[in-house]
Design an enzyme around this catalytic site. Structure first.
Site, PDB file in Angstrom:
ATOM      1  N   LYS A 179     -12.626   2.633  -3.107  1.00  0.00           N
ATOM      2  CA  LYS A 179     -12.068   1.447  -3.793  1.00  0.00           C
ATOM      3  C   LYS A 179     -12.981   0.853  -4.952  1.00  0.00           C
ATOM      4  O   LYS A 179     -12.849   0.415  -5.924  1.00  0.00           O
ATOM      5  CB  LYS A 179     -11.509   0.147  -2.886  1.00  0.00           C
ATOM      6  N   LYS A 232      -3.033  11.093  -0.491  1.00  0.00           N
ATOM      7  CA  LYS A 232      -2.049  10.166   0.107  1.00  0.00           C
ATOM      8  C   LYS A 232      -1.144   9.298  -1.002  1.00  0.00           C
ATOM      9  O   LYS A 232      -1.558   9.184  -2.062  1.00  0.00           O
ATOM     10  CB  LYS A 232      -3.100   9.083   0.607  1.00  0.00           C
ATOM     11  N   LYS A 287       0.161   3.121  -3.627  1.00  0.00           N
ATOM     12  CA  LYS A 287       0.611   2.180  -4.402  1.00  0.00           C
ATOM     13  C   LYS A 287      -0.096   2.146  -6.031  1.00  0.00           C
ATOM     14  O   LYS A 287       0.425   1.960  -7.172  1.00  0.00           O
ATOM     15  CB  LYS A 287       0.195   0.809  -3.949  1.00  0.00           C
TER      16      LYS A 287
HETATM   17  P1  TYM Z   1      -1.799  -1.387   3.067  1.00  0.00           P
HETATM   18  O1  TYM Z   1      -1.326  -2.847   2.621  1.00  0.00           O
HETATM   19  O2  TYM Z   1      -2.697  -0.382   2.238  1.00  0.00           O
HETATM   20  O3  TYM Z   1      -0.870  -0.443   3.845  1.00  0.00           O
HETATM   21  C1  TYM Z   1       0.062  -1.370   4.715  1.00  0.00           C
HETATM   22  C2  TYM Z   1       0.361  -0.173   5.953  1.00  0.00           C
HETATM   23  O4  TYM Z   1       0.626   0.964   5.563  1.00  0.00           O
HETATM   24  C3  TYM Z   1       0.023   2.222   5.908  1.00  0.00           C
HETATM   25  N1  TYM Z   1       0.198   3.015   4.939  1.00  0.00           N
HETATM   26  C4  TYM Z   1       0.326   4.308   5.194  1.00  0.00           C
HETATM   27  N2  TYM Z   1       0.714   5.027   6.347  1.00  0.00           N
HETATM   28  C5  TYM Z   1       1.127   6.234   6.131  1.00  0.00           C
HETATM   29  N3  TYM Z   1       1.043   6.989   4.988  1.00  0.00           N
HETATM   30  C6  TYM Z   1       0.597   6.329   3.806  1.00  0.00           C
HETATM   31  N4  TYM Z   1       0.480   6.979   2.798  1.00  0.00           N
HETATM   32  C7  TYM Z   1       0.277   4.994   4.025  1.00  0.00           C
HETATM   33  N5  TYM Z   1      -0.202   4.201   2.786  1.00  0.00           N
HETATM   34  C8  TYM Z   1      -0.421   2.836   3.608  1.00  0.00           C
HETATM   35  C9  TYM Z   1      -1.248   1.673   6.021  1.00  0.00           C
HETATM   36  O5  TYM Z   1      -2.034   2.289   7.148  1.00  0.00           O
HETATM   37  C10 TYM Z   1      -1.032   0.127   6.821  1.00  0.00           C
HETATM   38  O6  TYM Z   1      -0.832   0.181   8.093  1.00  0.00           O
HETATM   39  N6  TYM Z   1      -6.138  -3.037   5.511  1.00  0.00           N
HETATM   40  C11 TYM Z   1      -4.633  -2.826   5.522  1.00  0.00           C
HETATM   41  C12 TYM Z   1      -3.844  -4.486   5.597  1.00  0.00           C
HETATM   42  C13 TYM Z   1      -4.507  -5.226   6.944  1.00  0.00           C
HETATM   43  C14 TYM Z   1      -4.145  -5.004   8.225  1.00  0.00           C
HETATM   44  C15 TYM Z   1      -4.799  -6.050   8.984  1.00  0.00           C
HETATM   45  C16 TYM Z   1      -3.691  -4.109   9.000  1.00  0.00           C
HETATM   46  C17 TYM Z   1      -5.307  -6.447   6.712  1.00  0.00           C
HETATM   47  N7  TYM Z   1      -5.489  -6.977   7.969  1.00  0.00           N
HETATM   48  C18 TYM Z   1      -4.970  -6.186  10.377  1.00  0.00           C
HETATM   49  C19 TYM Z   1      -3.644  -4.045  10.461  1.00  0.00           C
HETATM   50  C20 TYM Z   1      -4.024  -5.089  11.240  1.00  0.00           C
HETATM   51  C21 TYM Z   1      -4.196  -2.346   4.371  1.00  0.00           C
HETATM   52  O7  TYM Z   1      -4.798  -2.455   3.219  1.00  0.00           O
HETATM   53  O8  TYM Z   1      -2.934  -1.747   4.460  1.00  0.00           O
END
Ligand code: TYM
Length: 344
Positions: free
Chosen positions: A115, A207, A210
């Site tokens: 990032k 991957k 977004k």
């Molecule tokens: P974020 O917002 O990027 O994504 C949300 C969830 O979606 C999953 N994900 C995917 N799974 C499979 N294939 C993909 N291409 C894909 N893209 C995204 C992510 O693994 C996630 O589970 N850091 C985290 C948010 C967060 C969080 C937490 C998660 C903040 N605090 C505490 C768990 C516990 C994030 O950026 O997810």
């Protein structure tokens, strides 16, 4: 290790374009876990501002993720849905964890490197400390299970390291206050099923994300039936027919991705899918996948639109969820203050 009762926590960033990866990697699991666990699902807006956000878009995005949670079937009465910034304990505990985690640990985080890009000196301090806030999200509730996609595995490992170091550094205080051997559980990541890493529809080595400039790389939860079908028709494939065995998917990332998506949407294994479609050509398979994706995703998009039309309702869900979350997190924070030796 002390005995902790099982509790699920997970979070999703409100940064626009919730897609099939978020759904299959995370939200679908959130829905399933409601049947067996107490669950807390958070719209992590404090994480979102580690990168620049436009205030009006952020607000819309927080409501959109909430609408997606509800539209996918998360029950906000039985479980908790809220946005992170309404529960100050997340930021408070994150500070404590900033003082527990080591700079060397954060330097290894691949997501920060991705990032921040080449201009690392210009990244926000928040982006660097992001994993400590994530640890705080989970541990503020002493959660034991965290459903996430594959890309969050390293952050979950860091969460466990933070919990373990806190427990060790303050072992005497934790024991003296009657908390036993450990105050924080070591939370387990739940990274399961055929679609823990959904790939771009345009490039099977990237991957689904977004932030991809090509909208054809992903299926958004808000896409219409026609757009979903069109994106699947146009998805990149290779010239060979589908194999009949899993081994035949090796070195064929686009084929493997589409088979994984089919399996996850249909509650099957990849082998089951190959049993039905192995030997056939992609056009037959893509037609079936498009039908399945439309059947599963269009109702979610329609429900999201219905919820988004009533922002006051969504805000009410978040305020109510935040009050219930705060009641839990403030208890943890009071204990943490005692453990650290703060006067209160
Ligand atoms: P974020 O917002 O990027 O994504 C949300 C969830 O979606 C999953 N994900 C995917 N799974 C499979 N294939 C993909 N291409 C894909 N893209 C995204 C992510 O693994 C996630 O589970 N850091 C985290 C948010 C967060 C969080 C937490 C998660 C903040 N605090 C505490 C768990 C516990 C994030 O950026 O997810």
């Amino acid at each position: 290790m002390a005995n902790f009762s099982e509790r699920v926590f997970s979070g999703v960033q409100p940064t626009g374009n919730l897609h099939l990866g978020n759904y299959l990697g995370a939200i679908l699991k959130f829905v399933e876990l409601q049947e067996t666990h107490d669950c807390i699902y958070c719209v992590v807006d404090l994480h979102a501002v580690t990168l620049p956000q436009k205030p009006e878009e952020l607000k819309a995005s927080i409501r959109e993720v909430t609408a997606a949670f509800l539209a996918c079937g998360i029950d906000a009465n039985k479980h908790i849905i809220f946005n992170q910034s309404q529960v100050a304990e997340h930021a408070e505990l994150a500070w404590v964890f900033n003082c527990i985690a080591r700079i060397g640990w954060l330097n290894r985080m691949t997501q920060f490197k991705e990032k921040a890009g080449k201009d690392r000196e210009n990244a926000s301090v928040g982006l660097y400390a992001y994993p400590c806030l994530m640890a705080a999200d989970i541990l503020a509730y002493r959660a034991t299970h965290v459903p996430v996609g594959e890309d969050q595995k390293q952050h979950l490992e860091l969460t466990r390291d933070v919990a373990q170091k806190f427990n060790l550094d303050y072992a005497a205080s934790i024991a003296a206050l009657g908390f036993g051997e450990a105050f924080f559980p070591l939370p387990q990541p739940l990274i399961q099923g055929p679609a823990t890493r959904v790939m771009s529809l345009r490039d099977g080595s990237k991957k689904m994300s977004k932030s991809d400039v090509s909208d054809y790389s992903r299926i958004n939860l808000t896409d219409s039936a026609d757009v979903i079908a069109q994106k699947i028709r146009k998805a990149k494939t290779d010239p060979a027919p589908l194999p009949s065995e899993i081994e035949g998917l090796k070195q064929r990332p686009e084929a493997e991705n589409l088979v994984s998506i089919f399996a996850a949407l249909n509650g099957q294994t990849k082998q089951d899918v190959l049993k039905d479609f192995g030997g056939g050509n992609f056009s037959t398979f893509k037609t079936a996948l498009a039908e399945l994706a439309v059947e599963k995703l269009s109702p979610i998009g329609a429900e999201m639109a219905r919820f988004k039309a009533d922002p006051a309702f969504i805000d009410g869900i978040l305020v109510d969820g935040a009050a219930r979350a705060r009641a839990l997190a403030s208890k943890t924070m009071t204990c943490v203050k005692d453990i650290l030796g703060f006067v209160r």
